[in-house]
Design an enzyme around this catalytic site. Structure first.
Site, PDB file in Angstrom:
ATOM      1  N   LYS A 154      -9.910   7.857   3.071  1.00  0.00           N
ATOM      2  CA  LYS A 154     -10.325   6.459   2.846  1.00  0.00           C
ATOM      3  C   LYS A 154     -11.706   6.190   3.412  1.00  0.00           C
ATOM      4  O   LYS A 154     -12.327   5.188   3.071  1.00  0.00           O
ATOM      5  CB  LYS A 154      -9.306   5.485   3.459  1.00  0.00           C
ATOM      6  CG  LYS A 154      -7.986   5.384   2.709  1.00  0.00           C
ATOM      7  CD  LYS A 154      -7.110   4.275   3.299  1.00  0.00           C
ATOM      8  CE  LYS A 154      -5.794   4.125   2.542  1.00  0.00           C
ATOM      9  NZ  LYS A 154      -4.828   5.182   2.872  1.00  0.00           N
ATOM     10  N   GLU A 200      -0.805   5.132  13.980  1.00  0.00           N
ATOM     11  CA  GLU A 200      -0.528   6.343  13.214  1.00  0.00           C
ATOM     12  C   GLU A 200      -0.826   7.595  14.038  1.00  0.00           C
ATOM     13  O   GLU A 200      -0.101   8.592  13.954  1.00  0.00           O
ATOM     14  CB  GLU A 200      -1.328   6.351  11.913  1.00  0.00           C
ATOM     15  CG  GLU A 200      -0.919   7.475  10.978  1.00  0.00           C
ATOM     16  CD  GLU A 200      -1.628   7.443   9.635  1.00  0.00           C
ATOM     17  OE1 GLU A 200      -1.287   8.288   8.779  1.00  0.00           O
ATOM     18  OE2 GLU A 200      -2.524   6.588   9.440  1.00  0.00           O
ATOM     19  N   HIS A 206      -2.763   7.690   6.476  1.00  0.00           N
ATOM     20  CA  HIS A 206      -2.962   6.376   5.853  1.00  0.00           C
ATOM     21  C   HIS A 206      -4.333   5.866   6.283  1.00  0.00           C
ATOM     22  O   HIS A 206      -5.082   5.352   5.462  1.00  0.00           O
ATOM     23  CB  HIS A 206      -1.848   5.419   6.274  1.00  0.00           C
ATOM     24  CG  HIS A 206      -1.901   4.098   5.591  1.00  0.00           C
ATOM     25  ND1 HIS A 206      -1.822   3.971   4.217  1.00  0.00           N
ATOM     26  CD2 HIS A 206      -2.038   2.832   6.076  1.00  0.00           C
ATOM     27  CE1 HIS A 206      -1.901   2.687   3.890  1.00  0.00           C
ATOM     28  NE2 HIS A 206      -2.040   1.981   5.001  1.00  0.00           N
ATOM     29  N   PHE A 228       1.960  -3.465   3.954  1.00  0.00           N
ATOM     30  CA  PHE A 228       2.348  -4.750   4.523  1.00  0.00           C
ATOM     31  C   PHE A 228       3.830  -5.005   4.240  1.00  0.00           C
ATOM     32  O   PHE A 228       4.314  -4.729   3.146  1.00  0.00           O
ATOM     33  CB  PHE A 228       1.532  -5.879   3.905  1.00  0.00           C
ATOM     34  CG  PHE A 228       0.111  -5.990   4.417  1.00  0.00           C
ATOM     35  CD1 PHE A 228      -0.362  -5.198   5.447  1.00  0.00           C
ATOM     36  CD2 PHE A 228      -0.761  -6.911   3.856  1.00  0.00           C
ATOM     37  CE1 PHE A 228      -1.666  -5.316   5.901  1.00  0.00           C
ATOM     38  CE2 PHE A 228      -2.071  -7.046   4.301  1.00  0.00           C
ATOM     39  CZ  PHE A 228      -2.522  -6.244   5.331  1.00  0.00           C
ATOM     40  N   HIS A 233      -9.895   1.794   0.352  1.00  0.00           N
ATOM     41  CA  HIS A 233      -8.443   1.630   0.286  1.00  0.00           C
ATOM     42  C   HIS A 233      -8.038   1.116  -1.092  1.00  0.00           C
ATOM     43  O   HIS A 233      -8.295  -0.030  -1.438  1.00  0.00           O
ATOM     44  CB  HIS A 233      -7.996   0.656   1.376  1.00  0.00           C
ATOM     45  CG  HIS A 233      -6.523   0.618   1.601  1.00  0.00           C
ATOM     46  ND1 HIS A 233      -5.626   1.334   0.851  1.00  0.00           N
ATOM     47  CD2 HIS A 233      -5.778  -0.067   2.509  1.00  0.00           C
ATOM     48  CE1 HIS A 233      -4.405   1.098   1.277  1.00  0.00           C
ATOM     49  NE2 HIS A 233      -4.458   0.261   2.287  1.00  0.00           N
ATOM     50  N   CYS A 240       0.807  -1.219   0.000  1.00  0.00           N
ATOM     51  CA  CYS A 240       0.000   0.000   0.000  1.00  0.00           C
ATOM     52  C   CYS A 240       0.840   1.269   0.000  1.00  0.00           C
ATOM     53  O   CYS A 240       0.291   2.377   0.015  1.00  0.00           O
ATOM     54  CB  CYS A 240      -0.949  -0.007   1.187  1.00  0.00           C
ATOM     55  SG  CYS A 240      -1.996  -1.488   1.208  1.00  0.00           S
TER      56      CYS A 240
END
Length: 412
Positions: free
Chosen positions: A335, A314, A303, A399, A340, A163
């Site tokens: 998002k 975050e 994010h 990831f 996403h 991502c």
């Protein structure tokens, strides 16, 4: 000597709009992109909704033969690139084609093509595998197709870091230009991962929201009742140029890229490092790279995927980096509306950050019903915020522990 890098073109294909204007208007209005899946019958799946791109017509950009031979993710890339290149004026004149390159990231690439050909191989035999299978599904093909389309012969490659893929693409393009290895770059990301196999995989690892009864409110970044992200498709491309190159062409300058920071968690394959330690280092590296005082940052496009662990980590990272100033900026997640886009998310959110800085308006974080005490920063809950933004930053995490932060401002 490093060179200033500016943005001269934007192109978007998203779950809430098929160009920049429609996407931006939808985000400011808080329009949800999630709905029941229509690309295929999801009846056997435990999660049956996603943020699909709606009413996309590839024939606006490519012919029927190309449409049959290009996976949907590449079609999104070409469409977004067309918008960006046209706005930048590079479709009419590329003064230095051998110094104009393409870097487009994708976390997965042509997943539908891969799934279709695996099914054909297993059920019908090897002769039924398409001869176009490999060039349709490989993640780098989007960059290749865009370079061929516009005759761009500079640096050409793909970034694949889950991502963070398209954020890495923009950051590396920024580096190529400012260090004199290219004059202009067409860069960003594309993803078309809403397939049965992908939805099943993310669902089985408990990464997706399971709110089948209320898709439009399923993505809830920072909300106490968040239960996972909503899978999305789309593409986002920007044109970056050396300032002198853009001015010599008479290009309209939309904004300036100020900094790029990247780090690795070295912690876990899917979970963020404790207290967002890797994210902290990416943000600090970006601010240092651009010589940006933290107090200048007015907007952090998070994010913010709507996962229980990620949103807390975050939030902690932003507090650690910005200190008391964290309470004064807006830390929001678009998002909540777009879902996403995986490898394309970073490029979309970089574009949103630029638009927020340019327009003086910050999109809301929608679906805020029950505030989470652990995510207690101002996310512009449910309403856009009118505010001058000196510098905006965008965070992207993938990831494998990949972290990227990009900083941008409106043109002065």
């Amino acid at each position: 000597m490093t060179r200033r890098v500016v943005v001269t073109g934007l192109g978007l294909v998203t779950p809430v709009g098929n160009d920049v204007d429609s996407t931006w208007s939808a985000l400011l209005a808080g329009t949800p992109g999630a709905a029941p899946i229509r690309k295929f019958d999801p009846a056997q799946l435990s999660v049956r909704f996603a943020c699909e791109v709606k009413e996309f017509d590839p024939l606006q950009y490519i012919d029927k033969k190309e449409a049959r031979r290009y996976d949907l993710f590449a079609q999104f890339a070409i469409a977004a690139a067309h918008q960006a290149v046209t706005q930048a004026g590079l479709d009419r004149n590329v003064p230095s084609a051998d110094r104009t390159g393409v870097v487009i990231g994708s976390g997965i690439g042509g997943m539908q093509t891969y799934e279709d050909n695996c099914r054909a191989f297993i059920t019908q035999g090897p002769d039924r595998v398409s001869p176009f299978f490999v060039p349709m599904f490989i993640p780098d093909i989007a960059a290749g197709l865009v370079s061929i389309r516009y005759g761009l012969k500079g640096p050409n490659f793909a970034t694949v870091s889950a991502c963070a893929s398209s954020a890495h693409a923009i950051g590396e393009s920024f580096n190529l230009i400012r260090h004199g290895l290219a004059d202009a770059m067409v860069t960003g990301g594309a993803e078309a991962s809403i397939t049965g196999l992908t939805v099943a995989a993310f669902s089985n690892m408990k990464a997706l929201s399971s709110r089948n009864d209320s898709p439009e409110t399923a993505s809830r970044p920072f909300d106490r009742d968040r239960d996972g992200f909503v899978l999305a498709d789309g593409g986002a491309i920007v044109v970056l140029e050396n300032l002198e190159h853009a001015e010599a062409r008479g290009a309209r300058i939309l904004g300036e890229v100020l900094g790029y920071g990247a780090s690795g968690d070295a912690y876990h394959i899917t979970s963020p490092a404790e207290h967002g330690e890797g994210a902290q280092r990416a943000m600090r590296a970006c601010l240092a790279d651009g010589g940006i005082d933290p107090s200048r940052v007015g907007y952090v496009n998070a994010h913010g995927t709507s996962t229980p662990q990620g949103d807390v980590a975050e939030t902690e990272a932003v507090k650690a980096v910005f200190g008391e100033h964290a309470r004064k900026l807006v830390f929001g997640s678009t998002k909540s509306m777009t879902g996403h886009l995986l490898g394309a998310a970073g490029a979309l959110e970089f574009a949103v950050s630029l638009l927020a800085a340019t327009c003086g308006t910050i999109p809301p974080t929608t679906n805020q019903f029950n505030p989470d005490p652990a995510c207690d920063l101002n996310c512009a809950p449910n309403h856009k915020v009118e505010r001058r933004v000196d510098v905006a930053i965008s965070n992207s995490f993938g990831f494998g522990g990949h972290n990227v932060t990009l900083a941008v401002r409106s043109w002065e």
